[in-house]
Design a protein around this motif. Sequence first.
Motif, PDB file in Angstrom:
ATOM      1  N   LYS A  81       0.841  -1.195   0.000  1.00 15.27           N
ATOM      2  CA  LYS A  81       0.000   0.000   0.000  1.00 15.27           C
ATOM      3  C   LYS A  81       0.877   1.246   0.000  1.00 15.27           C
ATOM      4  O   LYS A  81       1.600   1.517   0.952  1.00 15.27           O
ATOM      5  N   THR A  82       0.826   1.984  -1.102  1.00 11.55           N
ATOM      6  CA  THR A  82       1.652   3.193  -1.220  1.00 11.55           C
ATOM      7  C   THR A  82       0.821   4.455  -1.404  1.00 11.55           C
ATOM      8  O   THR A  82       1.376   5.548  -1.481  1.00 11.55           O
ATOM      9  N   SER A  86      12.460   4.817   1.350  1.00  9.32           N
ATOM     10  CA  SER A  86      11.081   4.892   0.861  1.00  9.32           C
ATOM     11  C   SER A  86      10.972   4.455  -0.591  1.00  9.32           C
ATOM     12  O   SER A  86       9.975   4.722  -1.255  1.00  9.32           O
ATOM     13  N   ARG A 144      12.628   2.962  10.666  1.00 13.76           N
ATOM     14  CA  ARG A 144      12.073   4.168  10.057  1.00 13.76           C
ATOM     15  C   ARG A 144      12.985   5.372  10.275  1.00 13.76           C
ATOM     16  O   ARG A 144      13.195   6.172   9.360  1.00 13.76           O
ATOM     17  N   VAL A 203       8.521   0.937  -0.217  1.00 14.59           N
ATOM     18  CA  VAL A 203       7.325   1.122   0.619  1.00 14.59           C
ATOM     19  C   VAL A 203       7.457   2.439   1.381  1.00 14.59           C
ATOM     20  O   VAL A 203       8.571   2.913   1.619  1.00 14.59           O
ATOM     21  N   ASN A 250       6.496   5.063   6.837  1.00 12.98           N
ATOM     22  CA  ASN A 250       5.614   5.016   8.007  1.00 12.98           C
ATOM     23  C   ASN A 250       5.121   3.603   8.321  1.00 12.98           C
ATOM     24  O   ASN A 250       4.504   3.371   9.359  1.00 12.98           O
ATOM     25  N   SER A 251       5.407   2.648   7.429  1.00 10.43           N
ATOM     26  CA  SER A 251       5.027   1.262   7.687  1.00 10.43           C
ATOM     27  C   SER A 251       6.146   0.479   8.377  1.00 10.43           C
ATOM     28  O   SER A 251       5.976  -0.692   8.710  1.00 10.43           O
TER      29      SER A 251
END
Length: 252
Positions: free
Chosen positions: A50-51, A185, A198, A188, A191-192
Amino acid sequence: MNKHFFSDMGVMFGRSMRHISRSLDTIITVTITPIALLLLFVYVFGGAIKTGTDNYVNYLMPGILLIAVASGISYTAYRLFLDKQRGIFERFHSMPIARSTVLWGHVLTSLVSNALSVLIIILVAFIMGFRSSAGVLSWLAVAGMIALFTLALTWIAAIAGLSAKSVDGVSAFSYPLIFLPFISSAFVPTNSMPSAVRAFAENQPVTSIVESIRALLSNQPVGNEIWIALAWCVGIMIVAYFFAMRAYKARI
């Protein structure tokens, strides 16, 4: 500076490019892995990631291009290592040429050969559905960013090629550079990721470069990311250039 610096550099560049033209398999090899990753992530993993965008290949493209460059500069290190091992530097230094042009020939060849690899990957991506609303200026900015990134990594490759003691050593240095986009990033959103990962991902150079290229290709505002990306590229390039020239002069 030697008054014949640019003509000497042209000769060294031509010599290095002839090596590339006689072994086009190096460009093919460099493009295979990024294209394989592009196919794998778009057609196998893309549906589960999910992007926030409907076109995952668009999201993926900046990171794939950086991986291609990181793969390509390993050949620059290898060619420099071979020249060092075979005594090529000493032969050229006995001639009336600007000595640094021997090194610059390899650097410019890296820039051109990596540009060819990037173009091939972009063409494949268009076939896979990649689309960009970027204008000419945005595309030029993307090209400039990739060129700066290539130069920064090429000078790192020069350090490896001039300092390595074996072929295995000169080949291994590029692995961390190729792996770096995976902790960014590029594939993905950050924030995941777990908090520690992160924090690293958001503060390493690849993320700012990826975000800047992604914004330019989608014709979106780049904000401060582009200045951070430029600072990383220029900073790495200056530091790597300094140490590469030191390593090179130690060979003279």
